[in-house]
Design an enzyme around this catalytic site. Structure first.
Site, PDB file in Angstrom:
ATOM      1  N   GLY A 209     -12.977  37.038 -26.072  1.00 14.76           N
ATOM      2  CA  GLY A 209     -13.184  35.893 -26.952  1.00 14.76           C
ATOM      3  C   GLY A 209     -13.760  36.287 -28.300  1.00 14.76           C
ATOM      4  N   GLN A 210     -13.994  35.286 -29.131  1.00 16.43           N
ATOM      5  CA  GLN A 210     -14.463  35.539 -30.494  1.00 16.43           C
ATOM      6  C   GLN A 210     -15.801  36.281 -30.517  1.00 16.43           C
ATOM      7  OE1 GLN A 210     -13.455  32.283 -33.509  1.00 16.43           O
ATOM      8  NE2 GLN A 210     -13.844  31.084 -31.676  1.00 16.43           N
ATOM      9  N   LEU A 211     -16.788  35.740 -29.812  1.00 16.88           N
ATOM     10  CA  LEU A 211     -18.113  36.359 -29.800  1.00 16.88           C
ATOM     11  C   LEU A 211     -18.092  37.672 -29.036  1.00 16.88           C
ATOM     12  CD1 LEU A 211     -21.090  36.242 -30.526  1.00 16.88           C
ATOM     13  CD2 LEU A 211     -21.470  34.839 -28.482  1.00 16.88           C
TER      14      LEU A 211
ATOM     15  N   THR B  24     -13.931  26.385 -22.928  1.00 15.36           N
ATOM     16  CA  THR B  24     -14.275  25.811 -24.227  1.00 15.36           C
ATOM     17  C   THR B  24     -13.257  24.803 -24.747  1.00 15.36           C
ATOM     18  OG1 THR B  24     -13.226  27.684 -25.346  1.00 15.36           O
ATOM     19  CG2 THR B  24     -15.600  27.851 -24.918  1.00 15.36           C
TER      20      THR B  24
ATOM     21  N   TYR C  89     -17.352  18.638 -21.216  1.00 18.45           N
ATOM     22  CA  TYR C  89     -17.695  19.979 -21.710  1.00 18.45           C
ATOM     23  C   TYR C  89     -19.196  20.099 -21.946  1.00 18.45           C
ATOM     24  CZ  TYR C  89     -18.302  23.767 -25.079  1.00 18.45           C
ATOM     25  OH  TYR C  89     -18.749  24.886 -25.734  1.00 18.45           O
TER      26      TYR C  89
ATOM     27  N   ALA D  95     -16.604  31.179 -21.029  1.00 19.11           N
ATOM     28  CA  ALA D  95     -16.792  29.727 -20.938  1.00 19.11           C
ATOM     29  C   ALA D  95     -15.450  29.015 -20.957  1.00 19.11           C
ATOM     30  CB  ALA D  95     -17.652  29.233 -22.102  1.00 19.11           C
TER      31      ALA D  95
ATOM     32  N   THR E 175     -24.130  25.451 -26.325  1.00 16.45           N
ATOM     33  CA  THR E 175     -23.475  24.682 -27.382  1.00 16.45           C
ATOM     34  C   THR E 175     -24.297  23.496 -27.879  1.00 16.45           C
ATOM     35  OG1 THR E 175     -21.514  23.301 -27.828  1.00 16.45           O
ATOM     36  CG2 THR E 175     -22.316  23.334 -25.586  1.00 16.45           C
ATOM     37  N   ASP E 176     -23.997  23.059 -29.091  1.00 18.43           N
ATOM     38  CA  ASP E 176     -24.596  21.852 -29.654  1.00 18.43           C
ATOM     39  C   ASP E 176     -24.112  20.594 -28.938  1.00 18.43           C
ATOM     40  OD1 ASP E 176     -22.037  22.467 -30.744  1.00 18.43           O
ATOM     41  OD2 ASP E 176     -22.353  21.051 -32.378  1.00 18.43           O
TER      42      ASP E 176
ATOM     43  N   ASP F 234     -14.193  38.126 -12.166  1.00 17.12           N
ATOM     44  CA  ASP F 234     -14.250  36.674 -12.053  1.00 17.12           C
ATOM     45  C   ASP F 234     -15.714  36.290 -11.872  1.00 17.12           C
ATOM     46  OD1 ASP F 234     -14.122  34.002 -11.471  1.00 17.12           O
ATOM     47  OD2 ASP F 234     -12.861  34.201  -9.688  1.00 17.12           O
TER      48      ASP F 234
END
Length: 281
Positions: free
Chosen positions: A15-17, A63, A122, A61, A98-99, A37
């Site tokens: 993923g991005q992060l 997302t 979510y 996650a 997350t926010d 997993d």
């Protein structure tokens, strides 16, 4: 007797992060769902034990915010059961949240001790994941972030660049306020925090880039910095662009705690957007 060096596991490494962290921690063990997993507790325990993992940075996650409304059980499995299994492994864990755990109806940036009130599947699963990690791990940090983007994967910056380059006009929501977060900055902050993480520590922290904007403001800046002038971007209300999951209208995060406790310096979102866009060329 020589002290054993730390061994880091990055989950959700594709993923991005995860990709930004992998760049900064070249010796870390990288896994995504094909390699581990995280929802399989026995597999997690075996993997952590066999590889002598000292620290887990959980970037894995579910997302897909709107899809979570249709697949709540899968979202809960990945966002709650997975983090719980990682937390039970015995390794110190930094878990990314997350926010969306907030309802977005505040009048000031959210602090870590503000009461969560998620408005989506979510958001609820991410909050449940936070609680599972704090309950099960002996050493754990929750880092809530928002509006994450990078030069990798699917995100708002890449989507806006593509749409603005291919359309004459575009409508973007202007009544949702937050702060974009460049994944490279968050990764740097996490790497700075890890050596300061002492055994037995548990806590929640907020991290996003400095400043505030709407999605409309963000899109306008993306187009301008990308040199795209052929697309007319117009602001609209959220009710003109309905989605299955409710988004927080105001989800600015107060970053005072993470800056003070770990001596973190956070760039402004416009500065970081420039940094990210340079990676596209």
């Amino acid at each position: 007797m020589q002290k054993q060096s730390n061994i880091y596991l990055i989950t959700g490494a594709n993923g991005q992060l995860g990709r930004e962290l992998a760049r900064l921690l070249p010796d870390a063990i990288l896994t995504d769902v094909a390699e581990l997993d995280i929802c399989d507790e026995a597999a997690v325990m075996s993997f952590v034990t066999n590889n002598k993992i000292s620290h887990i940075i959980n970037c894995a996650a579910f997302t897909a915010v709107d899809l979570a409304e249709e697949q709540p059980q899968l979202a809960a499995k990945i966002n709650v059961d997975g983090p719980r299994a990682l937390a039970r492994s015995g390794a110190a864990i930094i878990h990314v949240s997350t926010d969306y755990v907030f309802d977005g109806r505040n009048y000031r940036p959210y602090r870590e001790d503000d009461s969560p009130c998620p408005q989506s599947v979510y958001g609820q699963t991410k909050l449940d994941g936070e609680n599972a990690v704090l309950a099960e791990a002996s050493t754990a940090l929750i880092i809530r972030t928002a509006w994450l983007y990078s030069a990798h994967g699917k995100n708002f910056v890449k989507t806006m660049r593509q749409l603005c380059a291919s359309r004459e006009s575009l409508n973007v929501v202007a009544d949702q306020i937050g702060s974009p977060t460049f994944a490279g900055d968050l990764a740097s902050a996490i790497v700075q925090i890890i050596p300061q993480l002492t055994a037995g520590t548990k806590g929640i922290y907020h991290y996003s880039n400095e400043g505030a904007c709407s999605w409309y403001d963000f899109a306008v800046e993306i187009a301008a910095l990308s040199g795209i002038t052929s697309c007319q971007i117009s602001p609209i209300r959220s009710d003109q662009y309905p989605t299955p999951a409710e988004r927080p209208f105001y989800s600015l995060l107060d970053k005072s705690k993470i800056k003070n406790d770990f001596n973190i310096t956070i760039p402004h979102w416009k500065e970081s957007l420039i940094t990210c866009l340079k990676q596209y060329s």
